[in-house]
Design a protein around this motif. Structure first.
Motif, PDB file in Angstrom:
ATOM      1  N   MET A  82      47.483  44.994  32.303  1.00  0.00           N
ATOM      2  CA  MET A  82      47.537  43.651  32.849  1.00  0.00           C
ATOM      3  C   MET A  82      46.388  42.832  32.279  1.00  0.00           C
ATOM      4  SD  MET A  82      47.664  42.472  36.821  1.00  0.00           S
ATOM      5  CE  MET A  82      49.405  42.174  37.008  1.00  0.00           C
ATOM      6  N   ILE A  83      46.651  41.605  31.920  1.00  0.00           N
ATOM      7  CA  ILE A  83      45.664  40.725  31.323  1.00  0.00           C
ATOM      8  C   ILE A  83      45.045  39.848  32.409  1.00  0.00           C
ATOM      9  CG2 ILE A  83      45.319  38.817  29.704  1.00  0.00           C
ATOM     10  CD1 ILE A  83      47.693  39.980  28.101  1.00  0.00           C
ATOM     11  N   HIS A  84      43.714  39.762  32.375  1.00  0.00           N
ATOM     12  CA  HIS A  84      42.998  38.937  33.333  1.00  0.00           C
ATOM     13  C   HIS A  84      42.147  37.913  32.592  1.00  0.00           C
ATOM     14  CE1 HIS A  84      43.850  42.624  35.643  1.00  0.00           C
ATOM     15  NE2 HIS A  84      44.033  41.765  36.605  1.00  0.00           N
ATOM     16  N   THR A  85      41.893  36.812  33.268  1.00  0.00           N
ATOM     17  CA  THR A  85      41.023  35.773  32.757  1.00  0.00           C
ATOM     18  C   THR A  85      39.815  35.702  33.679  1.00  0.00           C
ATOM     19  OG1 THR A  85      42.925  34.525  31.958  1.00  0.00           O
ATOM     20  CG2 THR A  85      40.865  33.310  32.198  1.00  0.00           C
ATOM     21  N   PHE A  86      38.637  35.547  33.105  1.00  0.00           N
ATOM     22  CA  PHE A  86      37.420  35.363  33.890  1.00  0.00           C
ATOM     23  C   PHE A  86      36.949  33.940  33.652  1.00  0.00           C
ATOM     24  CE2 PHE A  86      37.346  39.850  32.351  1.00  0.00           C
ATOM     25  CZ  PHE A  86      37.788  40.406  33.538  1.00  0.00           C
ATOM     26  N   ARG A  87      36.621  33.254  34.741  1.00  0.00           N
ATOM     27  CA  ARG A  87      36.204  31.860  34.625  1.00  0.00           C
ATOM     28  C   ARG A  87      35.276  31.480  35.776  1.00  0.00           C
ATOM     29  NH1 ARG A  87      38.748  29.276  38.661  1.00  0.00           N
ATOM     30  NH2 ARG A  87      40.886  29.780  39.194  1.00  0.00           N
ATOM     31  N   LYS A  88      34.633  30.338  35.601  1.00  0.00           N
ATOM     32  CA  LYS A  88      33.804  29.759  36.658  1.00  0.00           C
ATOM     33  C   LYS A  88      34.707  29.407  37.834  1.00  0.00           C
ATOM     34  CE  LYS A  88      30.528  26.020  37.471  1.00  0.00           C
ATOM     35  NZ  LYS A  88      29.825  24.886  36.898  1.00  0.00           N
ATOM     36  N   ALA A  89      34.251  29.723  39.023  1.00  0.00           N
ATOM     37  CA  ALA A  89      35.043  29.426  40.222  1.00  0.00           C
ATOM     38  C   ALA A  89      35.103  27.927  40.475  1.00  0.00           C
ATOM     39  CB  ALA A  89      34.436  30.136  41.434  1.00  0.00           C
TER      40      ALA A  89
ATOM     41  N   GLU B 231      44.842  45.483  45.645  1.00  0.00           N
ATOM     42  CA  GLU B 231      45.969  45.815  44.772  1.00  0.00           C
ATOM     43  C   GLU B 231      45.565  45.941  43.304  1.00  0.00           C
ATOM     44  OE1 GLU B 231      45.959  41.295  45.278  1.00  0.00           O
ATOM     45  OE2 GLU B 231      45.700  43.016  46.609  1.00  0.00           O
ATOM     46  N   ALA B 232      44.382  45.444  42.947  1.00  0.00           N
ATOM     47  CA  ALA B 232      43.922  45.508  41.554  1.00  0.00           C
ATOM     48  C   ALA B 232      42.898  46.619  41.326  1.00  0.00           C
ATOM     49  CB  ALA B 232      43.329  44.166  41.147  1.00  0.00           C
ATOM     50  N   ARG B 233      42.493  47.316  42.383  1.00  0.00           N
ATOM     51  CA  ARG B 233      41.515  48.401  42.222  1.00  0.00           C
ATOM     52  C   ARG B 233      42.160  49.572  41.492  1.00  0.00           C
ATOM     53  NH1 ARG B 233      39.320  47.871  48.393  1.00  0.00           N
ATOM     54  NH2 ARG B 233      38.552  45.745  48.127  1.00  0.00           N
ATOM     55  N   GLY B 234      41.373  50.217  40.649  1.00  0.00           N
ATOM     56  CA  GLY B 234      41.864  51.361  39.893  1.00  0.00           C
ATOM     57  C   GLY B 234      42.610  50.990  38.632  1.00  0.00           C
TER      58      GLY B 234
ATOM     59  N   LEU C 200      40.137  46.639  36.049  1.00  0.00           N
ATOM     60  CA  LEU C 200      39.660  45.270  36.198  1.00  0.00           C
ATOM     61  C   LEU C 200      38.172  45.230  36.532  1.00  0.00           C
ATOM     62  CD1 LEU C 200      39.880  42.208  36.451  1.00  0.00           C
ATOM     63  CD2 LEU C 200      40.780  42.543  38.776  1.00  0.00           C
ATOM     64  N   GLY C 201      37.719  46.096  37.449  1.00  0.00           N
ATOM     65  CA  GLY C 201      36.308  46.093  37.827  1.00  0.00           C
ATOM     66  C   GLY C 201      35.403  46.344  36.637  1.00  0.00           C
ATOM     67  N   THR C 202      35.751  47.323  35.830  1.00  0.00           N
ATOM     68  CA  THR C 202      34.965  47.635  34.632  1.00  0.00           C
ATOM     69  C   THR C 202      34.954  46.440  33.684  1.00  0.00           C
ATOM     70  OG1 THR C 202      35.448  49.984  34.803  1.00  0.00           O
ATOM     71  CG2 THR C 202      34.811  49.163  32.620  1.00  0.00           C
TER      72      THR C 202
ATOM     73  N   ARG D  75      28.801  54.908  42.641  1.00  0.00           N
ATOM     74  CA  ARG D  75      29.271  55.792  41.559  1.00  0.00           C
ATOM     75  C   ARG D  75      29.889  54.974  40.424  1.00  0.00           C
ATOM     76  NH1 ARG D  75      30.453  59.108  45.901  1.00  0.00           N
ATOM     77  NH2 ARG D  75      32.580  58.341  46.091  1.00  0.00           N
ATOM     78  N   PHE D  76      30.647  53.948  40.781  1.00  0.00           N
ATOM     79  CA  PHE D  76      31.265  53.069  39.794  1.00  0.00           C
ATOM     80  C   PHE D  76      30.196  52.427  38.907  1.00  0.00           C
ATOM     81  CE2 PHE D  76      32.385  48.572  38.934  1.00  0.00           C
ATOM     82  CZ  PHE D  76      33.402  48.764  38.017  1.00  0.00           C
ATOM     83  N   TYR D  77      29.160  51.860  39.514  1.00  0.00           N
ATOM     84  CA  TYR D  77      28.101  51.210  38.743  1.00  0.00           C
ATOM     85  C   TYR D  77      27.342  52.214  37.880  1.00  0.00           C
ATOM     86  CZ  TYR D  77      29.020  47.137  41.662  1.00  0.00           C
ATOM     87  OH  TYR D  77      29.622  46.082  42.297  1.00  0.00           O
ATOM     88  N   GLU D  78      27.128  53.403  38.391  1.00  0.00           N
ATOM     89  CA  GLU D  78      26.444  54.432  37.608  1.00  0.00           C
ATOM     90  C   GLU D  78      27.260  54.804  36.372  1.00  0.00           C
ATOM     91  OE1 GLU D  78      23.788  56.568  41.112  1.00  0.00           O
ATOM     92  OE2 GLU D  78      25.771  57.391  40.656  1.00  0.00           O
ATOM     93  N   LYS D  79      28.582  54.864  36.501  1.00  0.00           N
ATOM     94  CA  LYS D  79      29.441  55.153  35.348  1.00  0.00           C
ATOM     95  C   LYS D  79      29.331  54.074  34.274  1.00  0.00           C
ATOM     96  CE  LYS D  79      32.970  57.851  37.733  1.00  0.00           C
ATOM     97  NZ  LYS D  79      34.349  57.873  38.219  1.00  0.00           N
TER      98      LYS D  79
END
Length: 152
Positions: free
Chosen positions: A1-8, A95-98, A101-103, A134-138
């Motif tokens: 899935m493609i995501h866009t990151f932008r200023k809120a 619904e987007a976890r895993g 997207l977080g990484t 744990r996520f941040y450590e990875k």
């Protein structure tokens, strides 16, 4: 899935607040209401006006806000005048976890800090959020300091 990151945008506020409230800790401290509580609007205006603040969202292909985080760019004298990037209020929709997207969002935040001249990126996570830690450590973050907070 493609995501866009932008200023809120201010129109994203209700979605951001819902993300912030979507866990045990956030449920007890956030106010989800429509219209948005005025305190959030005041905070948004201050963040939006400050060149050293960036409230960002992750948006999916349907233009839904599925993640948020805040970057603070902090000048300092230590480390020979090093600028730091502070990442806070990271949330990903359930619904987007895993999905990765977080990484992707954190790496985008790190690159945004690098582009702003930061030589160090830091973040905090509540000690009860073991999965988040744990996520941040990875992703290469280390628990090198003990953080303390005092409510006022």
């Amino acid at each position: 899935m493609i995501h866009t990151f932008r200023k809120a945008r201010e129109s994203d506020l209700i979605d951001i607040i819902r993300l912030l409230a979507d866990d045990d800790i956030g449920q007890g401290r956030e106010v989800v209401a429509n219209p948005v509580d005025g305190r959030y609007q005041t905070a948004f205006a201050a963040i939006d006006a400050d060149k050293n603040q960036l409230l960002a969202v992750a948006v999916d292909q349907k233009h839904h806000v599925v993640g948020c985080l805040q970057l603070s760019f902090i000048p300092g004298l230590s480390r020979t005048g090093t600028w730091r990037g502070q990442i806070e209020s990271v949330r990903i929709a359930r619904e987007a976890r895993g999905t990765g997207l977080g990484t992707e969002f954190i790496e985008w935040a790190v690159e945004t800090c690098r582009a702003r001249g930061c030589k160090l990126v830091q973040l905090t996570s509540d000690k009860s959020r073991a999965d988040s830690i744990r996520f941040y450590e990875k992703l290469g973050f280390t628990a090198s300091h003990e953080g303390l907070k005092r409510s006022l």
